[in-house]
Design a protein around this motif. Structure first.
Motif, PDB file in Angstrom:
ATOM      1  N   ASP A 268       0.828  -1.210   0.000  1.00  0.00           N
ATOM      2  CA  ASP A 268       0.000   0.000   0.000  1.00  0.00           C
ATOM      3  C   ASP A 268       0.864   1.263   0.000  1.00  0.00           C
ATOM      4  O   ASP A 268       0.579   2.221  -0.718  1.00  0.00           O
ATOM      5  N   SER A 269       1.916   1.269   0.805  1.00  0.00           N
ATOM      6  CA  SER A 269       2.822   2.423   0.861  1.00  0.00           C
ATOM      7  C   SER A 269       3.527   2.644  -0.473  1.00  0.00           C
ATOM      8  O   SER A 269       3.733   3.783  -0.895  1.00  0.00           O
ATOM      9  N   PHE A 270       3.904   1.548  -1.116  1.00  0.00           N
ATOM     10  CA  PHE A 270       4.543   1.632  -2.432  1.00  0.00           C
ATOM     11  C   PHE A 270       3.634   2.335  -3.431  1.00  0.00           C
ATOM     12  O   PHE A 270       4.033   3.293  -4.098  1.00  0.00           O
ATOM     13  N   TRP A 271       2.390   1.870  -3.520  1.00  0.00           N
ATOM     14  CA  TRP A 271       1.459   2.454  -4.482  1.00  0.00           C
ATOM     15  C   TRP A 271       1.088   3.887  -4.112  1.00  0.00           C
ATOM     16  O   TRP A 271       0.932   4.736  -4.991  1.00  0.00           O
ATOM     17  N   GLN A 272       0.990   4.172  -2.831  1.00  0.00           N
ATOM     18  CA  GLN A 272       0.715   5.537  -2.398  1.00  0.00           C
ATOM     19  C   GLN A 272       1.851   6.466  -2.824  1.00  0.00           C
ATOM     20  O   GLN A 272       1.611   7.576  -3.303  1.00  0.00           O
ATOM     21  N   LEU A 273       3.088   6.017  -2.686  1.00  0.00           N
ATOM     22  CA  LEU A 273       4.240   6.813  -3.093  1.00  0.00           C
ATOM     23  C   LEU A 273       4.225   7.061  -4.601  1.00  0.00           C
ATOM     24  O   LEU A 273       4.469   8.179  -5.058  1.00  0.00           O
ATOM     25  N   ILE A 274       3.913   6.041  -5.380  1.00  0.00           N
ATOM     26  CA  ILE A 274       3.804   6.207  -6.838  1.00  0.00           C
ATOM     27  C   ILE A 274       2.754   7.273  -7.155  1.00  0.00           C
ATOM     28  O   ILE A 274       2.999   8.189  -7.941  1.00  0.00           O
ATOM     29  N   GLU A 275       1.595   7.160  -6.530  1.00  0.00           N
ATOM     30  CA  GLU A 275       0.511   8.110  -6.790  1.00  0.00           C
ATOM     31  C   GLU A 275       0.904   9.533  -6.400  1.00  0.00           C
ATOM     32  O   GLU A 275       0.658  10.479  -7.152  1.00  0.00           O
ATOM     33  N   GLU A 276       1.509   9.695  -5.240  1.00  0.00           N
ATOM     34  CA  GLU A 276       1.882  11.024  -4.759  1.00  0.00           C
ATOM     35  C   GLU A 276       2.954  11.678  -5.625  1.00  0.00           C
ATOM     36  O   GLU A 276       3.009  12.900  -5.727  1.00  0.00           O
ATOM     37  N   CYS A 277       3.798  10.869  -6.248  1.00  0.00           N
ATOM     38  CA  CYS A 277       4.905  11.404  -7.045  1.00  0.00           C
ATOM     39  C   CYS A 277       4.592  11.510  -8.538  1.00  0.00           C
ATOM     40  O   CYS A 277       5.391  12.058  -9.295  1.00  0.00           O
ATOM     41  N   THR A 278       3.449  11.006  -8.953  1.00  0.00           N
ATOM     42  CA  THR A 278       3.081  11.059 -10.361  1.00  0.00           C
ATOM     43  C   THR A 278       2.819  12.499 -10.779  1.00  0.00           C
ATOM     44  O   THR A 278       2.012  13.188 -10.156  1.00  0.00           O
ATOM     45  N   PRO A 279       3.525  12.963 -11.811  1.00  0.00           N
ATOM     46  CA  PRO A 279       3.307  14.344 -12.262  1.00  0.00           C
ATOM     47  C   PRO A 279       1.922  14.512 -12.866  1.00  0.00           C
ATOM     48  O   PRO A 279       1.360  13.576 -13.437  1.00  0.00           O
ATOM     49  N   THR A 280       1.389  15.691 -12.740  1.00  0.00           N
ATOM     50  CA  THR A 280       0.098  15.980 -13.342  1.00  0.00           C
ATOM     51  C   THR A 280       0.319  16.446 -14.770  1.00  0.00           C
ATOM     52  O   THR A 280       1.388  16.916 -15.130  1.00  0.00           O
ATOM     53  N   GLY A 281      -0.679  16.282 -15.590  1.00  0.00           N
ATOM     54  CA  GLY A 281      -0.589  16.708 -16.977  1.00  0.00           C
ATOM     55  C   GLY A 281      -1.023  15.597 -17.908  1.00  0.00           C
ATOM     56  O   GLY A 281      -1.203  14.455 -17.499  1.00  0.00           O
ATOM     57  N   ALA A 282      -1.168  15.955 -19.162  1.00  0.00           N
ATOM     58  CA  ALA A 282      -1.685  15.018 -20.154  1.00  0.00           C
ATOM     59  C   ALA A 282      -0.665  13.954 -20.552  1.00  0.00           C
ATOM     60  O   ALA A 282      -1.018  12.808 -20.783  1.00  0.00           O
ATOM     61  N   ASP A 283       0.600  14.327 -20.658  1.00  0.00           N
ATOM     62  CA  ASP A 283       1.611  13.380 -21.115  1.00  0.00           C
ATOM     63  C   ASP A 283       2.349  12.770 -19.939  1.00  0.00           C
ATOM     64  O   ASP A 283       2.762  13.476 -19.020  1.00  0.00           O
ATOM     65  N   PRO A 284       2.543  11.446 -19.965  1.00  0.00           N
ATOM     66  CA  PRO A 284       3.325  10.829 -18.897  1.00  0.00           C
ATOM     67  C   PRO A 284       4.768  11.316 -18.972  1.00  0.00           C
ATOM     68  O   PRO A 284       5.308  11.523 -20.047  1.00  0.00           O
ATOM     69  N   ASP A 285       5.359  11.528 -17.835  1.00  0.00           N
ATOM     70  CA  ASP A 285       6.736  12.003 -17.786  1.00  0.00           C
ATOM     71  C   ASP A 285       7.471  11.193 -16.730  1.00  0.00           C
ATOM     72  O   ASP A 285       7.426  11.516 -15.543  1.00  0.00           O
ATOM     73  N   ALA A 286       8.124  10.142 -17.172  1.00  0.00           N
ATOM     74  CA  ALA A 286       8.809   9.250 -16.245  1.00  0.00           C
ATOM     75  C   ALA A 286      10.014   9.899 -15.602  1.00  0.00           C
ATOM     76  O   ALA A 286      10.369   9.553 -14.480  1.00  0.00           O
ATOM     77  N   GLU A 287      10.640  10.842 -16.274  1.00  0.00           N
ATOM     78  CA  GLU A 287      11.787  11.509 -15.659  1.00  0.00           C
ATOM     79  C   GLU A 287      11.338  12.317 -14.444  1.00  0.00           C
ATOM     80  O   GLU A 287      12.004  12.305 -13.408  1.00  0.00           O
ATOM     81  N   ARG A 288      10.212  13.007 -14.559  1.00  0.00           N
ATOM     82  CA  ARG A 288       9.684  13.754 -13.411  1.00  0.00           C
ATOM     83  C   ARG A 288       9.206  12.808 -12.320  1.00  0.00           C
ATOM     84  O   ARG A 288       9.425  13.065 -11.129  1.00  0.00           O
ATOM     85  N   LEU A 289       8.568  11.715 -12.701  1.00  0.00           N
ATOM     86  CA  LEU A 289       8.136  10.719 -11.726  1.00  0.00           C
ATOM     87  C   LEU A 289       9.348  10.144 -11.000  1.00  0.00           C
ATOM     88  O   LEU A 289       9.376  10.073  -9.773  1.00  0.00           O
ATOM     89  N   ALA A 290      10.369   9.748 -11.757  1.00  0.00           N
ATOM     90  CA  ALA A 290      11.570   9.170 -11.154  1.00  0.00           C
ATOM     91  C   ALA A 290      12.251  10.169 -10.225  1.00  0.00           C
ATOM     92  O   ALA A 290      12.654   9.814  -9.107  1.00  0.00           O
ATOM     93  N   ALA A 291      12.365  11.415 -10.655  1.00  0.00           N
ATOM     94  CA  ALA A 291      13.010  12.436  -9.822  1.00  0.00           C
ATOM     95  C   ALA A 291      12.237  12.656  -8.524  1.00  0.00           C
ATOM     96  O   ALA A 291      12.842  12.788  -7.443  1.00  0.00           O
ATOM     97  N   ALA A 292      10.921  12.678  -8.602  1.00  0.00           N
ATOM     98  CA  ALA A 292      10.099  12.866  -7.404  1.00  0.00           C
ATOM     99  C   ALA A 292      10.233  11.667  -6.461  1.00  0.00           C
ATOM    100  O   ALA A 292      10.359  11.834  -5.241  1.00  0.00           O
ATOM    101  N   LEU A 293      10.231  10.467  -7.023  1.00  0.00           N
ATOM    102  CA  LEU A 293      10.401   9.267  -6.200  1.00  0.00           C
ATOM    103  C   LEU A 293      11.774   9.248  -5.537  1.00  0.00           C
ATOM    104  O   LEU A 293      11.899   8.958  -4.346  1.00  0.00           O
ATOM    105  N   GLU A 294      12.802   9.576  -6.304  1.00  0.00           N
ATOM    106  CA  GLU A 294      14.163   9.599  -5.760  1.00  0.00           C
ATOM    107  C   GLU A 294      14.276  10.607  -4.624  1.00  0.00           C
ATOM    108  O   GLU A 294      14.860  10.312  -3.571  1.00  0.00           O
ATOM    109  N   ALA A 295      13.727  11.794  -4.823  1.00  0.00           N
ATOM    110  CA  ALA A 295      13.792  12.827  -3.789  1.00  0.00           C
ATOM    111  C   ALA A 295      13.098  12.370  -2.513  1.00  0.00           C
ATOM    112  O   ALA A 295      13.621  12.553  -1.408  1.00  0.00           O
ATOM    113  N   ARG A 296      11.933  11.770  -2.655  1.00  0.00           N
ATOM    114  CA  ARG A 296      11.204  11.287  -1.477  1.00  0.00           C
ATOM    115  C   ARG A 296      11.973  10.183  -0.774  1.00  0.00           C
ATOM    116  O   ARG A 296      12.097  10.178   0.446  1.00  0.00           O
ATOM    117  N   LEU A 297      12.502   9.241  -1.557  1.00  0.00           N
ATOM    118  CA  LEU A 297      13.234   8.130  -0.955  1.00  0.00           C
ATOM    119  C   LEU A 297      14.531   8.591  -0.295  1.00  0.00           C
ATOM    120  O   LEU A 297      14.941   8.042   0.732  1.00  0.00           O
TER     121      LEU A 297
END
Length: 142
Positions: A4-33
């Protein structure tokens, strides 16, 4: 970190917007971790590898090369828990992710980058489950 914590972290770090942006997602996850204990990085890696391993099945990957199949599975995970669980229930939902699979590759390097950032050392990681394509022998059995 449990599932549950894993998926919550993914959701919280997912960038908003129309196009997926894995670099922003990865950077947000890395910063949190990197703001937490090293154990969270290890547990994130375990949850990520488990999620990818569960999608390593012949009903999802019979037409893809190893890298393409891995990146497509990463795209499903990066799409969040609801999408991931829907794909697990209905393999037909997997194929649309194959069209834009490359966008999710940075997700795979999040544990390595966070570990190095926290410890100052490169991580030669082993997780309980391999996320490499075609490693789930039960998923490929006839």
């Amino acid at each position: 970190m449990n599932e549950d914590s894993f998926w919550q972290l993914i959701e919280e770090c997912t960038p908003t917007g129309a196009d997926p942006d894995a670099e922003r997602l990865a950077a947000a996850l890395e910063a949190r971790l990197m703001n937490g204990p090293l154990a969270d990085v290890v547990e994130f890696a375990e949850q990520l590898s488990w999620a990818l391993y569960r999608l390593d099945r012949k009903e999802y990957g019979t037409r893809a090369s190893g890298d393409a199949f891995l990146y497509t599975r990463a795209a499903v995970v990066a799409s969040g828990r609801a999408e991931y669980e829907a794909v697990l229930k209905d393999p037909a939902l997997f194929s649309p992710y194959a069209d834009d699979f490359i966008w999710a590759e940075p997700l795979l390097y999040v544990p390595d980058t966070a570990y190095e950032g926290l410890s100052g050392h490169e991580w030669d990681r082993d997780t309980r489950y391999s996320y490499e394509s075609y490693s789930n022998s039960e998923g490929w059995a006839d």
